[in-house]
Design a protein around this motif. Structure first.
Motif, PDB file in Angstrom:
ATOM      1  N   ASN A   1     -25.439 -15.957   1.082  1.00  0.00           N
ATOM      2  CA  ASN A   1     -25.895 -17.006   0.171  1.00  0.00           C
ATOM      3  C   ASN A   1     -27.096 -17.760   0.733  1.00  0.00           C
ATOM      4  N   TYR A   2     -27.104 -17.970   2.038  1.00  0.00           N
ATOM      5  CA  TYR A   2     -28.244 -18.628   2.667  1.00  0.00           C
ATOM      6  C   TYR A   2     -29.513 -17.795   2.500  1.00  0.00           C
TER       7      TYR A   2
ATOM      8  N   ARG B   1     -30.710 -18.001  -1.119  1.00  0.00           N
ATOM      9  CA  ARG B   1     -31.345 -19.290  -1.395  1.00  0.00           C
ATOM     10  C   ARG B   1     -32.728 -19.388  -0.777  1.00  0.00           C
TER      11      ARG B   1
ATOM     12  N   ASN C   1     -33.572 -17.672 -10.980  1.00  0.00           N
ATOM     13  CA  ASN C   1     -32.356 -18.462 -11.119  1.00  0.00           C
ATOM     14  C   ASN C   1     -31.282 -17.808 -11.962  1.00  0.00           C
TER      15      ASN C   1
ATOM     16  N   SER D   1     -24.966 -24.501  -3.388  1.00  0.00           N
ATOM     17  CA  SER D   1     -25.823 -25.515  -2.776  1.00  0.00           C
ATOM     18  C   SER D   1     -25.559 -25.616  -1.283  1.00  0.00           C
TER      19      SER D   1
ATOM     20  N   ASN E   1     -25.887 -20.014  -7.703  1.00  0.00           N
ATOM     21  CA  ASN E   1     -26.485 -20.288  -6.403  1.00  0.00           C
ATOM     22  C   ASN E   1     -25.763 -21.461  -5.760  1.00  0.00           C
TER      23      ASN E   1
END
Length: 167
Positions: free
Chosen positions: A109-110, A113, A139, A12, A10
């Motif tokens: 990815n956003y 998340r 996770n 950041s 993931n």
């Protein structure tokens, strides 16, 4: 810094911020090269700089993939299509392909998340055993690759084929 490991886990907010900055810089360089009345050589150099800025992590990732003998991963193919297109004179198209790919990957990815954060926020706080189990499931490295990636992968294949056809 192992780029392959960053893509598999993931990512950041810090990393995505710099990816967005690189996308913006590459887009500005591409617009300058396309809109200013400058010599073609300087325009090509600006577009090459844009391609390097937006796509250098493709190169690092591809080197890791080649070391592990995975020659046909989609990032390897994307890098190949961008380089061949650029060498054949399709400068704008190569840079745009890299920009749009990075933008799409950043947005994906956003979404992953935000989905993980939302699921974690809506779990009742008193049931800690379930929270720990859910967080371990969320996770996992492939937690966001379920149905969304299955829906996107056919379009990536079409994009790769179209990129090969353009070059």
């Amino acid at each position: 810094m192992d780029i392959k490991a960053i893509y598999k886990r993931n990512i950041s907010n810090y990393i995505n911020f710099f990816v967005v900055i690189r996308i913006v810089i590459a887009a500005v360089l591409l617009m300058l090269a396309d809109s200013l009345e400058i010599e073609q050589f300087i325009a090509i150099i600006l577009m090459a700089a844009a391609l390097i800025i937006v796509g250098y992590d493709f190169v690092v990732y591809t080197i890791d993939e080649i070391r592990s003998k995975n020659f046909f991963s989609y990032k390897c193919i994307l890098l190949f299509v961008c380089l061949v297109g650029f060498c054949m004179g399709c400068y704008k198209e190569a840079v745009l392909l890299a920009i749009f790919y990075q933008l799409g990957y950043c947005l994906l990815n956003y979404v992953i998340r935000r989905t993980k954060a939302t699921i974690t926020d809506y779990i009742p706080e008193e049931n800690t055993k379930d929270i720990a189990m859910l967080r371990s499931i969320i996770n996992r490295p492939n937690a966001g690759r379920s149905s969304l990636q299955k829906n996107v992968e056919p379009y990536l294949d079409i994009l790769e084929k179209a990129g090969v056809e353009l070059t």
